[in-house]
Design an enzyme around this catalytic site. Structure first.
Site, PDB file in Angstrom:
ATOM      1  N   ARG A 188      -9.143   0.297   3.999  1.00 37.86           N
ATOM      2  CA  ARG A 188      -8.220   1.321   3.494  1.00 37.86           C
ATOM      3  C   ARG A 188      -6.919   0.675   3.012  1.00 37.86           C
ATOM      4  O   ARG A 188      -6.283   1.182   2.082  1.00 37.86           O
ATOM      5  CB  ARG A 188      -7.876   2.329   4.608  1.00 37.86           C
ATOM      6  CG  ARG A 188      -8.931   3.375   4.873  1.00 37.86           C
ATOM      7  CD  ARG A 188      -8.373   4.457   5.775  1.00 37.86           C
ATOM      8  NE  ARG A 188      -6.981   4.676   5.447  1.00 37.86           N
ATOM      9  CZ  ARG A 188      -5.985   4.771   6.327  1.00 37.86           C
ATOM     10  NH1 ARG A 188      -6.225   4.694   7.615  1.00 37.86           N
ATOM     11  NH2 ARG A 188      -4.749   4.949   5.938  1.00 37.86           N
TER      12      ARG A 188
ATOM     13  N   ARG B 172       0.341  13.885  13.490  1.00 44.20           N
ATOM     14  CA  ARG B 172       0.964  13.737  12.173  1.00 44.20           C
ATOM     15  C   ARG B 172       1.245  15.080  11.486  1.00 44.20           C
ATOM     16  O   ARG B 172       0.683  15.403  10.432  1.00 44.20           O
ATOM     17  CB  ARG B 172       0.118  12.826  11.275  1.00 44.20           C
ATOM     18  CG  ARG B 172      -0.116  11.498  11.918  1.00 44.20           C
ATOM     19  CD  ARG B 172      -0.789  10.525  11.018  1.00 44.20           C
ATOM     20  NE  ARG B 172       0.152   9.792  10.166  1.00 44.20           N
ATOM     21  CZ  ARG B 172      -0.211   8.784   9.388  1.00 44.20           C
ATOM     22  NH1 ARG B 172      -1.456   8.406   9.321  1.00 44.20           N
ATOM     23  NH2 ARG B 172       0.685   8.157   8.663  1.00 44.20           N
TER      24      ARG B 172
ATOM     25  N   CYS C  78      -5.497   8.372   8.927  1.00 42.20           N
ATOM     26  CA  CYS C  78      -5.769   7.544  10.103  1.00 42.20           C
ATOM     27  C   CYS C  78      -5.805   8.366  11.394  1.00 42.20           C
ATOM     28  O   CYS C  78      -5.066   9.340  11.523  1.00 42.20           O
ATOM     29  CB  CYS C  78      -4.636   6.520  10.217  1.00 42.20           C
ATOM     30  SG  CYS C  78      -5.208   4.834  10.180  1.00 42.20           S
TER      31      CYS C  78
ATOM     32  N   ASP D 293       3.386   0.027  12.264  1.00 44.46           N
ATOM     33  CA  ASP D 293       2.217  -0.526  11.575  1.00 44.46           C
ATOM     34  C   ASP D 293       1.951  -1.989  11.937  1.00 44.46           C
ATOM     35  O   ASP D 293       0.940  -2.556  11.511  1.00 44.46           O
ATOM     36  CB  ASP D 293       2.390  -0.406  10.050  1.00 44.46           C
ATOM     37  CG  ASP D 293       2.239   1.028   9.579  1.00 44.46           C
ATOM     38  OD1 ASP D 293       1.922   1.906  10.404  1.00 44.46           O
ATOM     39  OD2 ASP D 293       2.451   1.288   8.378  1.00 44.46           O
TER      40      ASP D 293
ATOM     41  N   LYS E 155       0.839  -1.208   0.000  1.00 43.36           N
ATOM     42  CA  LYS E 155       0.000   0.000   0.000  1.00 43.36           C
ATOM     43  C   LYS E 155       0.870   1.253   0.000  1.00 43.36           C
ATOM     44  O   LYS E 155       0.678   2.161  -0.807  1.00 43.36           O
ATOM     45  CB  LYS E 155      -0.901  -0.008   1.246  1.00 43.36           C
ATOM     46  CG  LYS E 155      -1.567   1.331   1.550  1.00 43.36           C
ATOM     47  CD  LYS E 155      -2.410   1.274   2.802  1.00 43.36           C
ATOM     48  CE  LYS E 155      -1.703   1.586   4.087  1.00 43.36           C
ATOM     49  NZ  LYS E 155      -1.317   2.988   4.298  1.00 43.36           N
ATOM     50  N   ASN E 156       1.834   1.291   0.906  1.00 44.01           N
ATOM     51  CA  ASN E 156       2.609   2.528   1.055  1.00 44.01           C
ATOM     52  C   ASN E 156       3.462   2.833  -0.166  1.00 44.01           C
ATOM     53  O   ASN E 156       3.636   3.993  -0.539  1.00 44.01           O
ATOM     54  CB  ASN E 156       3.472   2.463   2.323  1.00 44.01           C
ATOM     55  CG  ASN E 156       2.621   2.576   3.579  1.00 44.01           C
ATOM     56  OD1 ASN E 156       1.432   2.862   3.507  1.00 44.01           O
ATOM     57  ND2 ASN E 156       3.222   2.335   4.736  1.00 44.01           N
TER      58      ASN E 156
END
Ligand code: UD1
Length: 418
Positions: free
Chosen positions: A397, A121, A116, A305, A22-23
């Protein structure tokens, strides 16, 4: 709202295929606007974070379509440097368009990103570095507007922390440039290396990816590419902890990582094993093992994560474990659900003290974020009785067919509307 209805207690047995990271993919979607040629991202997961980034690309004028599992992007018609506010707020990585729009147009306008619920952040590291490179910012509480004042020339920036997002943004900003940029104390995550390989496959000249100093030799232009991203090590790690918790034997095929990317020394245990041979990972779990301590940090430290998934496992391990979350302040929200399920966990600031219990008990629990949702699902899979894991939207997601893959491995899990 949708929920996973889980009947716990089944061992996991069988074979699933790994999704692409994903990243990695999210950064590549922003990178695709740096060329007018076609960019193909092979085996691209149709997860909602990807869909939201695609919506931003379309709104900027790019053509974006899936051909089976490959995503095909052509940005030749991109004519706007403004990202729509609503789309921007849907996803954290909308911030990558800061670097890529600056790289393409020398200007960018967007609002502060969403994402998220795991902490503040901030993006101060991104803004400080770009300012040092001559980008002029004008921003208020909501919007950021900026423009590049001059070509970068030969420069160096030093990050105060190896931020993944800031590293990606600086790469996006500087690949098409006249000078050379050295980024010191940059992120070393495998997904950053993958992104550099992706840009290099488009004609960029980036050296040093995976080390804490990257050099970007600016090029005049980039061209199209067909690129297969690395496998998602967070998805793989999630299935490793799921198998550890439930017992059984699981194969994950189609894996294209380096052995060192998996940080297996940090997640292996005396009673469970993970073997990675050719492109297959085999996880075997016969018994619940001894607890261990975890401290999250930038790569190659334990990934934040995977902290939530590890915490679930540690909650049923023998003895006491300590988990220190060093990256995000709100990343223990899954512990409320875990405690409801009978876990013995006490939190003091960013430290969780865990005393292993024999078995968790099914309950109705709520996900607050992506990894927390994946972790509470694992808790339900190994608990006695039924669990309703509410907030599937968070999980979707980042995980493609999480429920279906678990069901293929023999779990009793169904997605229901509440
Ligand atoms: C990326 C990952 C995310 C992962 C995280 C850490 C993507 C799409 N997301 O997020 O899954 O959890 O790396 O491995 O790749 N920070 C600042 N100022 C900044 C930037 C960051 O203080 O300008 C802080 C953050 O609040 C956080 C830490 O630095 O505490 C790490 O952030 P960063 O590495 O930037 O993570 P993301 O890129 O947001």
């Amino acid at each position: 709202m949708r929920a996973y209805k889980i009947n716990g207690g089944k061992k996991l047995e069988g074979t699933i295929s790994a999704q692409s990271s994903k990243n990695s993919v999210l950064s590549m979607l922003a990178g695709a606007i740096l060329t007018d040629d076609t960019v193909v991202i092979k085996n691209c997961p149709k997860i909602s974070d990807v869909i939201n980034m695609c919506k931003i690309l379309s709104s900027l004028g790019a053509s974006v379509e899936f051909d089976d599992n490959d995503l095909i992007i052509n940005a030749s018609q991109v004519n706007s440097f403004c990202v729509d506010e609503k789309l921007c707020k849907k996803i954290r990585t909308s911030i990558y368009f800061l670097g890529s729009l600056l790289g393409r147009f020398g200007r960018a306008k967007l609002c502060f990103p969403g994402g998220c619920n795991i902490g503040a952040r901030p993006i101060d590291i991104h803004i400080k570095a770009l300012s040092e490179l001559g980008v002029k910012f004008d921003y208020n509480e909501k919007n950021i507007s900026c423009s590049k004042q001059k070509t970068v020339g030969d420069r160096e920036v030093v990050f105060s922390f190896p931020s993944v997002g800031a590293t990606i943004n600086l790469l996006l900003f500087s690949v098409i440039n006249e000078g050379t940029l050295v980024i010191k104390n940059c992120a070393r995550e495998p997904e950053v290396v993958d992104f550099c390989n992706f840009l290099n496959s488009m004609g960029a000249k980036i050296v040093g990816a995976g080390q804490s100093e990257i050099t970007v030799y600016g090029v005049k232009q980039l061209h199209g590419t067909k690129y297969r991203p690395i496998s998602d090590r967070m998805e793989i790690g999630t299935f490793i902890f799921a198998t550890y918790c439930c017992g059984g034997k699981v194969n994950i095929t189609n894996v294209n990582l380096k052995n060192s990317d998996l940080l297996l020394d940090k997640i292996s245990n005396n009673t469970c094993s993970v073997a990675y041979i050719n492109d297959i990972i085999t996880i075997t779990s016969n018994n619940i093992g001894e607890g261990f301590d975890v401290q999250t940090g930038p790569f190659p430290q334990f990934p934040t994560d995977l902290q939530a998934q590890a915490t679930v496992y540690l909650s049923i391990c023998n003895g006491r474990s300590i988990v220190i979350e060093s990256m995000y302040e709100n990343r223990f929200s899954h512990l409320n659900g875990l405690k409801q399920m009978g876990a013995d966990v006490h939190v003091f600031k960013n430290v969780a003290f865990i005393q292993g219990v024999k078995r968790l008990q099914g309950a109705k629990v709520f996900a607050n974020d992506l990894r927390g949702g994946a972790a509470l699902t694992i808790a339900g899979l190994c608990a006695r009785g039924q669990t309703l894991m509410c907030g599937v939207e968070h999980v979707e997601r980042g995980y493609l067919d999480y429920d279906k893959k678990l069901a293929m491995l023999g779990a009793s899990i169904k997605t229901i509307d509440l």
